[in-house]
Structures are given as C-alpha cells and as structure tokens.
Design a protein around this motif. Sequence first.
Motif, PDB file in Angstrom:
ATOM      1  N   THR A 269      49.151  45.370  33.814  1.00 58.23           N
ATOM      2  CA  THR A 269      49.624  46.537  34.555  1.00 58.23           C
ATOM      3  C   THR A 269      48.630  47.682  34.399  1.00 58.23           C
ATOM      4  N   PHE A 270      48.251  48.296  35.533  1.00 60.07           N
ATOM      5  CA  PHE A 270      47.297  49.398  35.556  1.00 60.07           C
ATOM      6  C   PHE A 270      47.932  50.598  36.273  1.00 60.07           C
ATOM      7  N   LYS A 271      47.319  51.763  36.029  1.00 51.28           N
ATOM      8  CA  LYS A 271      47.746  52.976  36.722  1.00 51.28           C
ATOM      9  C   LYS A 271      46.513  53.780  37.091  1.00 51.28           C
ATOM     10  N   ALA A 272      46.336  54.029  38.391  1.00 47.95           N
ATOM     11  CA  ALA A 272      45.192  54.796  38.871  1.00 47.95           C
ATOM     12  C   ALA A 272      45.533  56.283  38.881  1.00 47.95           C
ATOM     13  N   GLU A 273      44.484  57.121  39.018  1.00 47.43           N
ATOM     14  CA  GLU A 273      44.707  58.560  39.003  1.00 47.43           C
ATOM     15  C   GLU A 273      45.350  59.041  40.305  1.00 47.43           C
ATOM     16  N   THR A 274      45.034  58.361  41.411  1.00 52.74           N
ATOM     17  CA  THR A 274      45.608  58.743  42.703  1.00 52.74           C
ATOM     18  C   THR A 274      46.021  57.492  43.456  1.00 52.74           C
ATOM     19  N   GLU A 275      46.832  57.655  44.494  1.00 53.49           N
ATOM     20  CA  GLU A 275      47.232  56.527  45.313  1.00 53.49           C
ATOM     21  C   GLU A 275      46.051  55.962  46.095  1.00 53.49           C
ATOM     22  N   GLU A 276      45.117  56.845  46.480  1.00 53.66           N
ATOM     23  CA  GLU A 276      43.948  56.383  47.209  1.00 53.66           C
ATOM     24  C   GLU A 276      43.082  55.481  46.335  1.00 53.66           C
ATOM     25  N   LEU A 277      42.914  55.848  45.067  1.00 54.54           N
ATOM     26  CA  LEU A 277      42.171  54.999  44.138  1.00 54.54           C
ATOM     27  C   LEU A 277      42.912  53.691  43.889  1.00 54.54           C
TER      28      LEU A 277
ATOM     29  N   VAL B  95      48.731  49.968  31.032  1.00 51.25           N
ATOM     30  CA  VAL B  95      50.156  50.152  30.794  1.00 51.25           C
ATOM     31  C   VAL B  95      50.743  48.914  30.130  1.00 51.25           C
ATOM     32  N   GLY B  96      51.608  49.129  29.128  1.00 49.29           N
ATOM     33  CA  GLY B  96      52.316  48.026  28.485  1.00 49.29           C
ATOM     34  C   GLY B  96      51.629  47.565  27.221  1.00 49.29           C
ATOM     35  N   ASP B  97      52.299  46.617  26.518  1.00 48.27           N
ATOM     36  CA  ASP B  97      51.781  46.122  25.243  1.00 48.27           C
ATOM     37  C   ASP B  97      50.821  44.954  25.405  1.00 48.27           C
TER      38      ASP B  97
ATOM     39  N   TRP C   2      47.867  45.059  26.298  1.00 48.60           N
ATOM     40  CA  TRP C   2      46.516  45.471  25.942  1.00 48.60           C
ATOM     41  C   TRP C   2      46.337  45.638  24.445  1.00 48.60           C
ATOM     42  N   GLY C   3      47.386  45.469  23.655  1.00 53.16           N
ATOM     43  CA  GLY C   3      47.249  45.550  22.200  1.00 53.16           C
ATOM     44  C   GLY C   3      46.830  46.939  21.760  1.00 53.16           C
ATOM     45  N   LYS C   4      45.797  46.976  20.917  1.00 53.17           N
ATOM     46  CA  LYS C   4      45.335  48.232  20.339  1.00 53.17           C
ATOM     47  C   LYS C   4      44.121  48.792  21.080  1.00 53.17           C
ATOM     48  N   SER C   5      43.898  48.373  22.309  1.00 50.79           N
ATOM     49  CA  SER C   5      42.689  48.767  23.030  1.00 50.79           C
ATOM     50  C   SER C   5      42.728  50.206  23.517  1.00 50.79           C
ATOM     51  N   GLY C   6      43.878  50.894  23.445  1.00 48.18           N
ATOM     52  CA  GLY C   6      43.943  52.280  23.866  1.00 48.18           C
ATOM     53  C   GLY C   6      44.638  52.431  25.201  1.00 48.18           C
ATOM     54  N   PRO C   7      45.064  53.691  25.535  1.00 49.97           N
ATOM     55  CA  PRO C   7      45.837  53.917  26.757  1.00 49.97           C
ATOM     56  C   PRO C   7      45.001  53.938  28.026  1.00 49.97           C
ATOM     57  N   ARG C   8      43.667  53.989  27.900  1.00 53.32           N
ATOM     58  CA  ARG C   8      42.814  54.083  29.070  1.00 53.32           C
ATOM     59  C   ARG C   8      41.592  53.213  28.892  1.00 53.32           C
ATOM     60  N   GLY C   9      41.107  52.601  29.979  1.00 58.11           N
ATOM     61  CA  GLY C   9      39.930  51.742  29.892  1.00 58.11           C
ATOM     62  C   GLY C   9      39.003  51.952  31.066  1.00 58.11           C
ATOM     63  N   TRP C  10      37.711  51.725  30.828  1.00 56.76           N
ATOM     64  CA  TRP C  10      36.712  51.760  31.888  1.00 56.76           C
ATOM     65  C   TRP C  10      36.658  50.362  32.498  1.00 56.76           C
ATOM     66  N   CYS C  11      37.130  50.243  33.737  1.00 54.74           N
ATOM     67  CA  CYS C  11      37.277  48.944  34.381  1.00 54.74           C
ATOM     68  C   CYS C  11      36.158  48.723  35.393  1.00 54.74           C
ATOM     69  N   VAL C  12      35.585  47.509  35.392  1.00 46.34           N
ATOM     70  CA  VAL C  12      34.428  47.212  36.223  1.00 46.34           C
ATOM     71  C   VAL C  12      34.577  45.823  36.846  1.00 46.34           C
ATOM     72  N   ILE C  13      34.318  45.738  38.156  1.00 41.00           N
ATOM     73  CA  ILE C  13      34.102  44.447  38.813  1.00 41.00           C
ATOM     74  C   ILE C  13      32.622  44.406  39.178  1.00 41.00           C
ATOM     75  N   PRO C  14      31.772  43.722  38.378  1.00 40.18           N
ATOM     76  CA  PRO C  14      30.325  43.776  38.583  1.00 40.18           C
ATOM     77  C   PRO C  14      29.908  43.078  39.877  1.00 40.18           C
TER      78      PRO C  14
END
Length: 618
Positions: A583-591, A517-519, A521-533
């Motif tokens: 700023t991030f937005k998850a699909e559910t409150e549990e996530l 969410v927000g600017d 992230w630039g041009k990276s797109g509205p959704r990202g695959w996020c990982v904490i390895p």
Amino acid sequence: MEACRMEGESKEKLASVSSLVTVFENSRTPGAASRVCKLEIEHHCPGGRAPPPAEPWKEPNLGETLQGSEPRMVSRRYLSSLKNKLSSGTWRKSCQPGTDPGLGTQEPEEKRIVQELLETEKAYVARLHLLDQVFFQELLREARASKAFPEDVVRLIFSNISSIYQFHAQFFLPELQRRLDDWTATPRIGDVIQKLAPFLKMYSEYVKNFERAAELLASWTDKSAPFQEVITRIQSSEASSSLTLQHHMLEPVQRIPRYELLLKEYVQKLPAQAPDRADAQKALDMIFLAAQHSNAAITEMERLQDLWDVYQRLGLEDDIVDPSNTLLREGPVLKISFRRSDPMERYLFLFNNMLLYCIPKVIQVGAQFQVRTRIDVAGMKVRELTDAEFPHSFLVSGKQRTLELQARSQEEMISWIQACQAAIDQIEKRNETFKAAVQGPEGDTQEQEVVCAKCSDYRTELKYDGNRPNRVCFHCYTFLTGNVLREDKEDKKRGILEKGSTTGSEQSIMCGFLQLVGDKWGKSGPRGWCVIPRDDPLVLYVYAAPQDMRAHTSVPLLGYQVTAGTQADPRVFQLQQSGQLYTFKAETEELRDRWVKAMERAASGWSPRGPSDGDLSD
C-alpha cells in the motif's frame, strides 16, 4: 539423433517434466506411466501469447477417472533425491523435444538449442497455466462458495505461482518466440535470458515454501471432502496427464536447472566470434547462481525438517527450539551410577552448541524424551574412561554437569568422543576468530559489528569452519584478508537490491517519494524513494533516500493488480497479487494517477523502446 528426435516429438513435444517424473514412480497411479508425456496445450495459444483464462471444469467420465490418485506427502528422502538430480543433471533425457528442421536442411547447432528452449518453455507455461489458472483458481472458487476450507490455505499452497506464471506467459515466452522468428536478423538470446535476473528470487520463495505447501495439501485433502473433490476432478482430466497436483507443483523447482543445462550447451555451440557470446556467458553465470540458490533452498528445507522432527520428540521446549541449530549426532547410551549396580538407559542429542541428556518416556504421548540436563558445548570436555567393569565408557563434563556414560560398543564410544570433540573445537575456533577480529593493534576491543544472512556481500575463509568461505562484514573482511575492494570490483558484487537509486527522469520511467502504508514494510520507515528504472522497467525499487545505493525492497511488478484510491483517501493505491499486498500514498491525486499508470504498464510486461518512451516523471 534425428530419428530419435522425430520419434519422440509427438509424445514429448510439450512435456517439460522430463526424467524428473521418474522420482515419483513408486507413488504414481497404476497405468499412468504410458501417459506421462501426453500433455495437451489446449490452455496455451500459439505465437507466444498468454493463455486464455481457465473455464469451469466438468465432471470427468467414469472411464477417464483414475483410481487412487490422491496427492502424497513429499518425503525428505525425495527432496534429497531431487537435489541430487538437479545437481548432476542426470534427469535430462538424451532425446529432448524440438522442431525437426527437415532432412535436407542443416540448421546451426545453437539455433536448434534455442528451438528446444522454446518448445520446453511452451510446455512449462502450459504447466504453469494448469497450476495457476486451473488448480489455484478452482480451489479459490470452491473456498469462497462452500466455506469448507480457508482461502488463505489455498494461497499458501500455491505461494507466488501467479507471479511466475504471468512473467513466463506474458513476457519471457513471447520474447523467445520473437527471437526465434527473427533469428536471421537477430541471432541472440543472451540479453533475453538476462532479463530473468530480477525475477529469479521468485523461485527461491517458491522452493522454500514447497514443503510447507505439500504438508498443507496433504492435510486439507484428508480433512476436507470439497477440497479433495476439486483436486481429484482436475487430476483425472486429460490435461493433467495422469499426474497429481504435487507433480505439477514440482515443475518450477526444476525449471532453473533446466535453463542452466540448455544455456550451457548453447554457449558451447556458439562460434568464438559470435555476437551473443558475451551476453550468453553472462546469462549463464546468472542462471548458475540461481540454480545454486534453489539447491541450497532444498538443503535448508531438509535441515529444518529434520530439526523440527527432533524438537517435536523433545516436547518443543522454548529454551531448546532454535532454527539456527544443527543436529550433529543422536543415540542411546547407558548412564553409569555408583548407587545402582546396573546402568540406566539414557539418550543423547548433540547439537552444534549443546548436548542434551534425556530420559526416554515410557508412555510416548507427544514428546518421546524428557530433557534432564543441557550441557553447553562451550567449555565442555570429553575423554575416554578406563573401567574394566564398564567397558566402552566415556566422561562428559561441562559447566552444568558431569556425566559418566557407557556406549554399546568401542566403535560407538569413539564416534561419540569424536563428535563431541569436533563440536568443541569448532566453538573454540570460532571464538578465537572473532576475538581477534574485534581487537585493535594494541589489543583493545573495538566496537563489534554484527552481520546478518544477506546484508553483506563480503566472504572470507574462517578457521573455525574448516577454512570454508563465510559471509562477514566489511571490517572483518578487510581485517582478515588485508584487502580493500576497489570501487569497480565492489560494483560487480552487487545483488538485486544493490541497484543505485536514480534521481533523474532520464534514468527512470517514474521516481519520487511515496508514503509506505501498513506493516508490510517492517522497519523501513514511513516514506520511501520509489523508482521504476528505465533499464529495469518491470521492477519497483524502494530506497530509504534518493542517494542510497541499496534498495531495502524490490517488487517484480509483472502480474500484479493495481487499484487506485479509496473513499477515505483518494491518494492511496495498492499492489496486490496472491497473498502479497503493498500500500502506497502519493502526495497528490495527480501523482497517484501517474504512479498507477506506470505500475499498470509494468504489470502488463511493457518495456520502453527509446530513451524518452513512456517517461512519466516530472
């Protein structure tokens, strides 16, 4: 050596500024030299724990107040001096602080170096505490209370010092302390040093911002009395060791080269079959690259500052200002005119891509020169003229104009001709190299691929640049070298962002799609695959897709504040630290709750102890 170490221990035990402070001898307040090494550790608890929050500062006694300790601008001459000191290592004292093992005990040399590393790290954390928890926080409080200066100015001055402080105080220093306490069972530090890798880019950001921070500091000290009062009060305290805020701000700039020197000595002292040799050597290579980046950042600051000064003298014209340009030569000349008997005074600026022919202004308010002609270096010609009436003259001809100019001496004329010809040759060689690179075997032009500053790890020698290695795209690399990198070799060249995405929970603590969410992230797109390895648990990597091998963003989570949910949308959560906000937005409150928990643990420095420890993935 032992006598020297014991004599210096009481004075230098917690002083990690070392001989770098001597750079500021000319700007230090009178009488401060004898107190340089008396840094107190009241803000750092023993045992490697994070220092406590800063308490409100009190007005100093009159006897403690220092006269004339205002912060000063950092000059380009100083930056050059600093760069040379960091490169040569001459600032490191022969007698470093360390713990005395005792006259009857012979500690291994490598352990003594680790002890020295730990002691200097304690001093470093104390300085970071002073910067972040005292100077930074006190100025923020004053900005909020008095509204005399903007909070954003304070955040810009201190850049990402909070991230650096949190990492060293909560993670790195405690790790070093634990290793030294358990040295008999675990005699190694190479793996601990390697954990610095994801956080080294924090230093590049800090160093690049340093000169801008110094300018803001000087400017607001002059125009805001409350701003100046806070800084003067803290500088006058005993904890500041009679050093200005700028002195303390330099500590992160010189810290990575210090790691390099200590680690290099540590590797040299290790026995050939020591279990830590491989890890220590790998850690040394990583620190060396980071030190090179810091040095390069200082060089780039010098170049940009010089360029900006030139642009200001030229009036900041839009078609001239370009941060990628390089100034090659400047100086006065005379313009030969057959309409007038006497030559006219003119001034030349030679850049890598253009020659500016200027007239000095009589009234120098603002710009000092007026640009009369711009001649492109591409297609330009230069040669000496033989004219008895006008000795030391030369001719410059280009697409825009031809000029007959007279230098002040034969040597100056030769220097101008050589500088112009060198710029012309470089442009021509560059054009030849890329013309060949975009042509196929039959001479037909192929589609050209442009490579930016950091999007390629391939380097090769280019003729136009004196056969120095330059960054190129993969296709140019294979064309110019004839080499195709093997997959395993290519893996070794991966940067921090080139960590393969993990799609399974066995390889990550948390992974999944999040809306970005927000600017920010630039041009990276509205959704990202996020990982904490799992093998890098303090960093969040954001990919465009799960199958990607290169993340477009990485965020060192240590020290960030995690806030969950808003009234408008409870699925939203944020990462915030100093001026950084994600700023991030998850699909559910549990996530959302699981992501918040994972990020809060990483922000506190938590790492998994086993294969399934702390797993929050589905």
